[in-house]
Motif scaffolding. Sequence first.
Motif, PDB file in Angstrom:
ATOM      1  N   TYR A 170     -18.047 -19.469  15.478  1.00 57.27           N
ATOM      2  CA  TYR A 170     -19.432 -19.885  15.663  1.00 57.27           C
ATOM      3  C   TYR A 170     -19.493 -21.410  15.720  1.00 57.27           C
ATOM      4  N   LEU A 203     -27.347 -17.054  21.429  1.00 54.98           N
ATOM      5  CA  LEU A 203     -26.598 -16.751  20.211  1.00 54.98           C
ATOM      6  C   LEU A 203     -26.944 -17.695  19.071  1.00 54.98           C
ATOM      7  N   HIS A 204     -26.946 -19.014  19.351  1.00 51.05           N
ATOM      8  CA  HIS A 204     -27.089 -19.975  18.260  1.00 51.05           C
ATOM      9  C   HIS A 204     -28.520 -20.123  17.782  1.00 51.05           C
ATOM     10  N   LYS A 208     -27.389 -14.946  16.439  1.00 48.23           N
ATOM     11  CA  LYS A 208     -26.425 -15.292  15.390  1.00 48.23           C
ATOM     12  C   LYS A 208     -26.815 -16.603  14.714  1.00 48.23           C
ATOM     13  N   LYS A 209     -28.104 -16.820  14.540  1.00 41.80           N
ATOM     14  CA  LYS A 209     -28.569 -18.099  14.001  1.00 41.80           C
ATOM     15  C   LYS A 209     -28.013 -18.372  12.605  1.00 41.80           C
ATOM     16  N   GLU A 211     -25.278 -17.280  11.208  1.00 44.50           N
ATOM     17  CA  GLU A 211     -23.846 -17.573  11.271  1.00 44.50           C
ATOM     18  C   GLU A 211     -23.588 -18.979  11.826  1.00 44.50           C
ATOM     19  N   TYR A 212     -24.345 -19.364  12.836  1.00 47.95           N
ATOM     20  CA  TYR A 212     -24.176 -20.694  13.414  1.00 47.95           C
ATOM     21  C   TYR A 212     -24.611 -21.774  12.432  1.00 47.95           C
TER      22      TYR A 212
END
Length: 335
Positions: A170, A203-204, A208-209, A211-212
């Motif tokens: 990530y 994703l970011h 997957k906010k 995780e990022y």
Amino acid sequence: MSALTVLMPVFNSERFLAQAIESILDQTFQDFEFLIIDDGSSDKSQEIIRSYADPRIRFLHNERNLGISPTLNKGITLARTELIARMDADDICHPTRLEKQYAYMQANPDCAMVSSLVRVVSETGEFLRQDQFDSRYFYYNLNFVCWIYHPTVMYRKGAVQKVGMYTAAYSEDFELFWQLARNHKIHNLPEALLDYRITNQSLHQVLKKQEYDQAQKEQLLRNFRYYAGEDYTLPDKYLECLQHDFTSLLQEQRVSSLYQCIKELRFLNQKILAKENINADPKAIAEAAYYKERFIVSALVRQLPRHKAVLFLLSLGKMRMLKQLISSKLLSHKP
């Protein structure tokens, strides 16, 4: 052999894929191979890619989903050229992007990576904003936040391989760019050469906010330890503040914590200034550090009760800002 490789990973991108592909094929600079790697899509992405007969397209398909970093590393390894331009399957390149970046890299053989500004657009292509980032401040700010938009970069294959390519699951772009900037020149062209699309599949920012965000906190600590020593650490609330998320600090409402955060920023600024680096320009670092502190302090003051804002500014010796606060004219700031 082509002059450069355009590398585009694809995963379930059918909605915007054709527009992204055509923005590359329609470039004013035409001497490239277009390496498209589908990472196990289950939608019509493969069908869309195969519909193009352009001989510059090299299409590869991962039998199973590997993720962004392994797919990009595969593409870097397979690229037939030294120069690689990144592209994402939901963005739109402006027609002269490759021409201008290729020209810069040819004229500056000591530069490992060049990026550009972007126009940020919505899912439907409507203009949202254009960040006015000053290219002179990229090196300093890369220690705190990634100003570089991943699909705008063009980099040298050898330099990227030398730093280990993409090593993070990530925030992989932030990790690579910081590693490159430690030992190689990087540059940002001060014009928008790409429309960067914000979607509900980003994703970011969406999928997957969390995780990022966690990956970036870990990266910040690693960055700071490069300058301040392996034992240096900061609490999460300070890391968040240095990335301009003031929620935790403001919830505490403790002037001492606010002061300590700015004190740590000043300490880090001194360490960054003292560290030799091929990208280091002391004047630009000092200016960027000044603007960062002013931005953070101004943002905090605007959201504090008046008496705490006064105490905070007094503790920092910000007499000019204090006078403006007392006269109800808060300091305007530069991002």
